[in-house]
Design a protein around this motif. Sequence first.
Motif, PDB file in Angstrom:
ATOM      1  N   GLY A   6       0.813  -1.213   0.000  1.00 23.69           N
ATOM      2  CA  GLY A   6       0.000   0.000   0.000  1.00 23.69           C
ATOM      3  C   GLY A   6       0.843   1.257   0.000  1.00 23.69           C
ATOM      4  N   LYS A   7       1.936   1.239   0.755  1.00 25.67           N
ATOM      5  CA  LYS A   7       2.821   2.409   0.796  1.00 25.67           C
ATOM      6  C   LYS A   7       3.519   2.626  -0.545  1.00 25.67           C
ATOM      7  CE  LYS A   7       3.857   3.204   5.584  1.00 25.67           C
ATOM      8  NZ  LYS A   7       4.914   3.502   6.535  1.00 25.67           N
ATOM      9  N   GLN A   8       3.878   1.542  -1.221  1.00 32.89           N
ATOM     10  CA  GLN A   8       4.531   1.676  -2.524  1.00 32.89           C
ATOM     11  C   GLN A   8       3.568   2.280  -3.550  1.00 32.89           C
ATOM     12  OE1 GLN A   8       7.737   1.335  -2.999  1.00 32.89           O
ATOM     13  NE2 GLN A   8       7.907   0.777  -0.852  1.00 32.89           N
ATOM     14  N   ILE A   9       2.331   1.820  -3.538  1.00 33.32           N
ATOM     15  CA  ILE A   9       1.329   2.390  -4.450  1.00 33.32           C
ATOM     16  C   ILE A   9       1.092   3.848  -4.100  1.00 33.32           C
ATOM     17  CG2 ILE A   9      -1.099   2.285  -5.134  1.00 33.32           C
ATOM     18  CD1 ILE A   9      -0.911  -0.763  -4.769  1.00 33.32           C
ATOM     19  N   ARG A  10       1.059   4.174  -2.809  1.00 32.15           N
ATOM     20  CA  ARG A  10       0.841   5.558  -2.390  1.00 32.15           C
ATOM     21  C   ARG A  10       1.990   6.457  -2.850  1.00 32.15           C
ATOM     22  NH1 ARG A  10       2.131   8.971   1.792  1.00 32.15           N
ATOM     23  NH2 ARG A  10       0.532  10.522   2.199  1.00 32.15           N
ATOM     24  N   LEU A  44       5.616  10.554  14.460  1.00 29.54           N
ATOM     25  CA  LEU A  44       4.896   9.821  15.494  1.00 29.54           C
ATOM     26  C   LEU A  44       3.489   9.415  15.067  1.00 29.54           C
ATOM     27  CD1 LEU A  44       5.801  11.835  18.712  1.00 29.54           C
ATOM     28  CD2 LEU A  44       6.705   9.650  17.958  1.00 29.54           C
ATOM     29  N   PHE A  45       2.995  10.010  13.980  1.00 28.98           N
ATOM     30  CA  PHE A  45       1.603   9.778  13.593  1.00 28.98           C
ATOM     31  C   PHE A  45       1.343   8.332  13.196  1.00 28.98           C
ATOM     32  CE2 PHE A  45      -1.841   9.782  10.447  1.00 28.98           C
ATOM     33  CZ  PHE A  45      -2.856  10.252  11.257  1.00 28.98           C
ATOM     34  N   TYR A  46       2.132   7.811  12.263  1.00 27.73           N
ATOM     35  CA  TYR A  46       1.897   6.445  11.790  1.00 27.73           C
ATOM     36  C   TYR A  46       2.077   5.400  12.890  1.00 27.73           C
ATOM     37  CZ  TYR A  46       1.457   8.095   7.039  1.00 27.73           C
ATOM     38  OH  TYR A  46       1.031   8.724   5.920  1.00 27.73           O
ATOM     39  N   VAL A  83      -5.995   0.148   2.530  1.00 27.08           N
ATOM     40  CA  VAL A  83      -7.062   0.531   1.596  1.00 27.08           C
ATOM     41  C   VAL A  83      -7.393   2.013   1.771  1.00 27.08           C
ATOM     42  CG1 VAL A  83      -9.501   0.178   1.044  1.00 27.08           C
ATOM     43  CG2 VAL A  83      -7.999  -1.778   1.358  1.00 27.08           C
ATOM     44  N   THR A  84      -7.394   2.486   3.001  1.00 35.79           N
ATOM     45  CA  THR A  84      -7.663   3.901   3.241  1.00 35.79           C
ATOM     46  C   THR A  84      -6.584   4.783   2.619  1.00 35.79           C
ATOM     47  OG1 THR A  84      -8.821   3.388   5.281  1.00 35.79           O
ATOM     48  CG2 THR A  84      -8.057   5.640   5.019  1.00 35.79           C
ATOM     49  N   LEU A  85      -5.314   4.398   2.773  1.00 33.80           N
ATOM     50  CA  LEU A  85      -4.230   5.164   2.148  1.00 33.80           C
ATOM     51  C   LEU A  85      -4.441   5.275   0.643  1.00 33.80           C
ATOM     52  CD1 LEU A  85      -0.983   3.783   3.842  1.00 33.80           C
ATOM     53  CD2 LEU A  85      -1.898   6.077   4.018  1.00 33.80           C
ATOM     54  N   LEU A  86      -4.785   4.170   0.028  1.00 40.11           N
ATOM     55  CA  LEU A  86      -4.981   4.133  -1.414  1.00 40.11           C
ATOM     56  C   LEU A  86      -6.168   4.999  -1.842  1.00 40.11           C
ATOM     57  CD1 LEU A  86      -4.087   2.845  -4.098  1.00 40.11           C
ATOM     58  CD2 LEU A  86      -5.708   1.014  -3.618  1.00 40.11           C
ATOM     59  N   LEU A  87      -7.306   4.837  -1.188  1.00 41.64           N
ATOM     60  CA  LEU A  87      -8.497   5.599  -1.566  1.00 41.64           C
ATOM     61  C   LEU A  87      -8.327   7.103  -1.351  1.00 41.64           C
ATOM     62  CD1 LEU A  87     -11.365   3.294  -0.281  1.00 41.64           C
ATOM     63  CD2 LEU A  87     -10.649   3.694  -2.636  1.00 41.64           C
ATOM     64  N   ILE A 126       3.324  19.566  -6.182  1.00 36.91           N
ATOM     65  CA  ILE A 126       2.296  18.534  -6.376  1.00 36.91           C
ATOM     66  C   ILE A 126       1.376  18.468  -5.161  1.00 36.91           C
ATOM     67  CG2 ILE A 126       1.922  16.050  -6.618  1.00 36.91           C
ATOM     68  CD1 ILE A 126       4.488  15.948  -8.271  1.00 36.91           C
ATOM     69  N   GLN A 127       1.940  18.531  -3.963  1.00 35.44           N
ATOM     70  CA  GLN A 127       1.146  18.387  -2.744  1.00 35.44           C
ATOM     71  C   GLN A 127       0.259  19.593  -2.445  1.00 35.44           C
ATOM     72  OE1 GLN A 127       0.903  15.608  -0.880  1.00 35.44           O
ATOM     73  NE2 GLN A 127       2.121  14.700  -2.515  1.00 35.44           N
ATOM     74  N   SER A 128       0.526  20.731  -3.072  1.00 32.51           N
ATOM     75  CA  SER A 128      -0.238  21.935  -2.771  1.00 32.51           C
ATOM     76  C   SER A 128      -1.698  21.827  -3.176  1.00 32.51           C
ATOM     77  CB  SER A 128       0.396  23.144  -3.460  1.00 32.51           C
ATOM     78  OG  SER A 128       0.313  22.988  -4.865  1.00 32.51           O
ATOM     79  N   ARG A 129      -2.018  20.937  -4.088  1.00 28.62           N
ATOM     80  CA  ARG A 129      -3.413  20.769  -4.533  1.00 28.62           C
ATOM     81  C   ARG A 129      -4.009  19.454  -4.041  1.00 28.62           C
ATOM     82  NH1 ARG A 129      -5.547  24.403  -8.094  1.00 28.62           N
ATOM     83  NH2 ARG A 129      -4.060  25.908  -8.856  1.00 28.62           N
ATOM     84  N   LYS A 130      -3.544  18.979  -2.909  1.00 35.86           N
ATOM     85  CA  LYS A 130      -4.074  17.731  -2.342  1.00 35.86           C
ATOM     86  C   LYS A 130      -4.534  17.968  -0.904  1.00 35.86           C
ATOM     87  CE  LYS A 130      -1.418  14.552  -5.163  1.00 35.86           C
ATOM     88  NZ  LYS A 130      -0.576  13.363  -5.155  1.00 35.86           N
ATOM     89  N   SER A 131      -5.526  18.809  -0.749  1.00 34.94           N
ATOM     90  CA  SER A 131      -6.003  19.159   0.578  1.00 34.94           C
ATOM     91  C   SER A 131      -7.178  18.313   1.047  1.00 34.94           C
ATOM     92  CB  SER A 131      -6.417  20.627   0.594  1.00 34.94           C
ATOM     93  OG  SER A 131      -7.016  20.969   1.809  1.00 34.94           O
ATOM     94  N   PHE A 132      -8.040  17.935   0.124  1.00 36.18           N
ATOM     95  CA  PHE A 132      -9.266  17.231   0.502  1.00 36.18           C
ATOM     96  C   PHE A 132      -9.329  15.890  -0.187  1.00 36.18           C
ATOM     97  CE2 PHE A 132     -13.717  16.158  -0.113  1.00 36.18           C
ATOM     98  CZ  PHE A 132     -14.194  16.289   1.166  1.00 36.18           C
ATOM     99  N   PRO A 133      -9.689  14.841   0.460  1.00 36.50           N
ATOM    100  CA  PRO A 133     -10.078  14.676   1.860  1.00 36.50           C
ATOM    101  C   PRO A 133      -8.864  14.640   2.785  1.00 36.50           C
ATOM    102  CG  PRO A 133     -10.206  12.571   0.749  1.00 36.50           C
ATOM    103  CD  PRO A 133      -9.838  13.588  -0.287  1.00 36.50           C
ATOM    104  N   SER A 134      -9.103  14.870   4.042  1.00 37.89           N
ATOM    105  CA  SER A 134      -8.024  14.897   5.020  1.00 37.89           C
ATOM    106  C   SER A 134      -7.436  13.506   5.211  1.00 37.89           C
ATOM    107  CB  SER A 134      -8.544  15.419   6.356  1.00 37.89           C
ATOM    108  OG  SER A 134      -7.560  15.251   7.351  1.00 37.89           O
ATOM    109  N   GLY A 135      -6.171  13.368   4.919  1.00 34.58           N
ATOM    110  CA  GLY A 135      -5.509  12.083   5.083  1.00 34.58           C
ATOM    111  C   GLY A 135      -5.365  11.690   6.538  1.00 34.58           C
ATOM    112  N   HIS A 136      -5.114  12.669   7.423  1.00 38.60           N
ATOM    113  CA  HIS A 136      -4.941  12.348   8.840  1.00 38.60           C
ATOM    114  C   HIS A 136      -6.237  11.812   9.441  1.00 38.60           C
ATOM    115  CE1 HIS A 136      -1.558  15.088   8.131  1.00 38.60           C
ATOM    116  NE2 HIS A 136      -0.949  14.330   9.011  1.00 38.60           N
ATOM    117  N   ALA A 137      -7.339  12.480   9.155  1.00 40.50           N
ATOM    118  CA  ALA A 137      -8.622  12.029   9.703  1.00 40.50           C
ATOM    119  C   ALA A 137      -9.011  10.668   9.132  1.00 40.50           C
ATOM    120  CB  ALA A 137      -9.704  13.059   9.392  1.00 40.50           C
ATOM    121  N   ALA A 138      -8.776  10.463   7.853  1.00 38.64           N
ATOM    122  CA  ALA A 138      -9.138   9.188   7.232  1.00 38.64           C
ATOM    123  C   ALA A 138      -8.309   8.046   7.806  1.00 38.64           C
ATOM    124  CB  ALA A 138      -8.941   9.268   5.717  1.00 38.64           C
TER     125      ALA A 138
END
Length: 150
Positions: A6-10, A44-46, A83-87, A126-138
């Motif tokens: 999953g991390k590799q696909i991400r 520390l998050f993961y 699956v959540t990381l991917l979606l 690239i990351q500047s336009r990836k705000s929604f949905p929140s990855g941390h909350a998901a």
Amino acid sequence: MIIIGGKQIRKVLARIPPFHREIQSQELWLYSYPSVPRYFPGRLFYPLVLVIPLCAIWWFYQTSEDDIDVIEGFLSVTLSFSVTLLLVEILKNVIGRPRPNFLAKCFPDGNLPEDLICSTGTFYDIQSRKSFPSGHAARKDSNEQPLKLY
């Protein structure tokens, strides 16, 4: 194995440019918040998101001593997380909503070009336009659901 795949696909999805959503002049204020330092260290998050559910499963195992139950719990947590990381990455690429500090990060001098394309030469372009949905909350919720069902 599931988490590694999953991390590799991400990683691949994180490098794909997201949808370029046109920003209207009336909504520039939404993306002009200043950049602030992180309140919680990202490293520390993961571990917390994975360790807390796995500790809960281990605690249940200590009370029931059912080997199959602990394996199923472990697999449900890791599968849900992957699956959540991917979606979330797919949705971020499709939606393309800028981050609240988009203008401060991409145009620190205040000169806004007509097309508002971030060109700082960093990974933030690239990351500047990836705000929604929140990855941390998901990611947090992805491991709460298996625990609720467990």
